[in-house]
Design an enzyme around this catalytic site. Sequence first.
Site, mmCIF file in Angstrom:
data_model
loop_
_atom_site.group_PDB
_atom_site.id
_atom_site.type_symbol
_atom_site.label_atom_id
_atom_site.label_comp_id
_atom_site.label_asym_id
_atom_site.label_seq_id
_atom_site.Cartn_x
_atom_site.Cartn_y
_atom_site.Cartn_z
ATOM 1 N N LYS A 104 105.618 60.483 52.956
ATOM 2 C CA LYS A 104 104.856 61.157 51.899
ATOM 3 C C LYS A 104 105.224 60.580 50.537
ATOM 4 C CE LYS A 104 105.674 64.688 49.276
ATOM 5 N NZ LYS A 104 105.110 64.290 47.982
ATOM 6 N N GLY A 116 116.653 68.011 46.922
ATOM 7 C CA GLY A 116 117.592 67.581 47.955
ATOM 8 C C GLY A 116 118.334 68.758 48.558
ATOM 9 N N CYS A 143 117.265 56.610 39.117
ATOM 10 C CA CYS A 143 118.302 57.574 39.472
ATOM 11 C C CYS A 143 119.689 57.033 39.140
ATOM 12 C CB CYS A 143 118.201 57.944 40.938
ATOM 13 S SG CYS A 143 117.980 56.500 41.973
ATOM 14 N N GLU A 148 120.748 65.144 34.219
ATOM 15 C CA GLU A 148 119.950 63.940 34.346
ATOM 16 C C GLU A 148 118.657 64.110 33.552
ATOM 17 O OE1 GLU A 148 118.348 63.030 38.274
ATOM 18 O OE2 GLU A 148 118.753 60.912 37.901
ATOM 19 N N GLY A 154 114.987 61.605 45.571
ATOM 20 C CA GLY A 154 114.381 62.439 44.539
ATOM 21 C C GLY A 154 115.430 63.265 43.838
ATOM 22 N N SER A 155 115.004 64.428 43.351
ATOM 23 C CA SER A 155 115.906 65.230 42.535
ATOM 24 C C SER A 155 116.940 65.947 43.396
ATOM 25 C CB SER A 155 115.110 66.249 41.729
ATOM 26 O OG SER A 155 114.613 67.241 42.604
ATOM 27 N N THR A 156 118.086 66.265 42.778
ATOM 28 C CA THR A 156 119.149 66.983 43.473
ATOM 29 C C THR A 156 118.679 68.378 43.897
ATOM 30 O OG1 THR A 156 120.833 65.725 42.324
ATOM 31 C CG2 THR A 156 121.490 67.864 43.175
ATOM 32 N N GLU A 157 117.848 68.971 43.054
ATOM 33 C CA GLU A 157 117.343 70.319 43.349
ATOM 34 C C GLU A 157 116.543 70.333 44.660
ATOM 35 O OE1 GLU A 157 114.908 71.556 40.106
ATOM 36 O OE2 GLU A 157 114.012 73.159 41.315
ATOM 37 N N GLU A 177 119.120 60.664 48.769
ATOM 38 C CA GLU A 177 119.491 59.827 47.625
ATOM 39 C C GLU A 177 118.965 60.564 46.406
ATOM 40 O OE1 GLU A 177 119.371 57.925 44.748
ATOM 41 O OE2 GLU A 177 118.119 56.312 45.533
#
Lengths: 475, 312
Positions: free
Chosen positions: A181, A238, A289, A386, A233-236, A255
Amino acid sequence: MFEYAPAPESRDIVDIKPSYGLFINGEWAEPLAEERHKTVNPASEEALAEVAWAGEADVDRAVQAARKAFAVWSVMPGSERAKYIFRIARIIQERARELAVLESLDNGKPIRESRDVDLPLVAAHFFYYAGWADKLSYAGFGPDPKPLGVAGQVIPWNFPLLMLAWKIAPALACGNTVVLKPAETTPLTALAFAEICQQADLPPGVVNIVTGAGETGAALVRHPDIDKVAFTGSTEVGRQIARSVAGSRKKVTLELGGKAANIVFDDAALDQAVEGIVNGIFFNQGHVCCAGSRLLVQESVAEELLDALKRRLSTLRLGDPLDKNTDIGAINSAAQLAKIRELSEAGVSEGAERWSPACPIPDKGYWFPPTIFTGVAQSHRIAREEIFGPVLSVLTFRTPAEAVEKANNTPYGLSAGVWTEKGSRMLWMASRLRAGVVWSNTFNRFDPTSPFGGYKESGYGREGGRHGLEAYLAV
Amino acid sequence: MTTPLAEVASSASTLRAFLHGLPGVDRVGADARAAMLATRSIKTTAKKQAIDLAISMVDLTTLEGADTPGKVRAMCAKAMQPDPMDPSVPAVAAVCVYPDLVATAVQALAGSGVKVASVATAFPSGRSSLEVKVTETALAVAAGAAEIDMVIDRGAFLAGDHVKVFEEIAAVKAACGQSHLKVILETGELATYDNVRRASWLAMIAGADFIKTSTGKVSPAATLPVTLIMLEAVRDFLSATGRKVGVKPAGGIRTTKDAIKYLVLVNETAGPDWLDPDWFRLGASSLLNDLLMQRQKMATGRYAGPDYFTLD
């Protein structure tokens, strides 16, 4: 004054359809879900095409197709799989200019970058992993390592085609099939890649592309017949993914974000360090990133370095991403621009000093000038969160130990850069920095043979190199 | 920079400490920066402007053992009017010859504004005594050379004898009187970019008005990364001392495309203030005809054959 006349790359080479379906089982499928959205050119806000936002039923169809194809693909000799992947790599090279223009149109990144960095790396990743396909027995994961099955892959908008390559190339080489996706703001090059799969005669269902936003990604990740989840993508997000797959058999690599320190010692090659700082944070509008978003500079050269950096920033050329002389393109979306603005304003209100070069901003589109914050403290939000934009926070240090302490004092740990002409200090630093990549006298250099991944909140698992195979093998 | 520059050369140790205290140059990074700037796409009006600027910066050069007064006179005619069919083409900056041909060139160029430059100091190797070098310089100046292109003693520089190099440049500078001094570093023999930066500073401290890459007799001659480092040096020297020094890449620049790459390098490194024949020169011979050919192509849309441009 030497003004460069506009030198735009022609967009005639790309053929964007008004509307795209989903790529399932080797062909274009009409989505069952009715939702459709436009993807826009962030440099002009012009709508480029309409894409489907796949629903749960669409994702299920794609996963089923991938499952069926796995029976064929996983038992194919590695040397045969390699032929397909090599063919994909060659087609990417042949269509490189077209893909570069398409990437710049949909993402907003300068054509110089998509042409000279992204596309060569995309092809290199496919070439590299094609070479592994028939050598897996020698990769150090046992005499006959087996693929996992169906990989569900969700990629970000900052390097759309490159992230696709990082995900798809190792998966296919190891014998897995994939459902990928792309990000909702940058689906077009992934859809062009679907055409390339057809052109390469890849067996149907080995690669499936479903477009959509977060909901589509969530449906893919939680689908019970997925064996492997790969996310960048973002840590959130993730964290949400880690939660949704917890307790299942699914293997996961994440990642995520970063807040990398770029550390400049007083004995560094200053002019090249300035280039490295620019390349560390202003490359790809800071949508990286592993961007060097925190500059740690030794006090004794701080003033000299900052003067040189400001002078250099004044020569950066912001504007039309398709102009071959553009250094800084457009911010990818209105939402991202709002986030960058919000954090920059927080920087000012927390007491840091903001500086940008005189830089004309186009009337239309999403833009943010290259920005430096000086007088930043470790506790400021702009030193911790970030920003994912062209915003550099500058801090100083006195001793190597203090540099290490400050560099590591972050919830992230994706990358770091060290600038010194002294080899022993370089090694001393590299062994103490908790970051997946430590660049020595350079920054933001990528190579398919080199593993990439993070510590702490920057995620887990490695992509690239021999290490990247492990994520797609049952080991 | 704690020591005032005047005192830097007071002893071998202070000079060495200063030159070795300059920031290093990372070769990979410098090459990458030069290569990136070489991707700038200069088209249409910018290209027209760049071609005329490049023509006006050419030091049209002949430095052959077989040079004759007739050849120098022919070259001077071309320098003043590069394209006889098109008077809108600017004249070049200077002609560059051996000392014995300076008088011929001065006579041929009288009143034109095109300057006469002369190589001196046992060009190209620089292997002679200081007396000979100073005398040769004085002769060229007396014959009317407005610019002297001297070579440094690379042997002394590589052996670490910075003082000898410094004193020779200072002595030649004194012999130049009102004439401008260009100091040729012969970067192709200096081996490292660190040395290029050190030699640039050494020459500037000793009084160079211009620093020049090469004699054209050694390969590699001018390269983009070396010129980048020299442009950084003049930029930093201006901010340290307030004195502006010019830069001249020479040798191996043959096409318009090459010349434009150098102009971009100047524009984005030292800055547009250096985009002037007083501060930037291109040492070349065959380059001029390619510039003329491209200029005509921009004006007419067609390429004329090589026989439509004079060979002098």
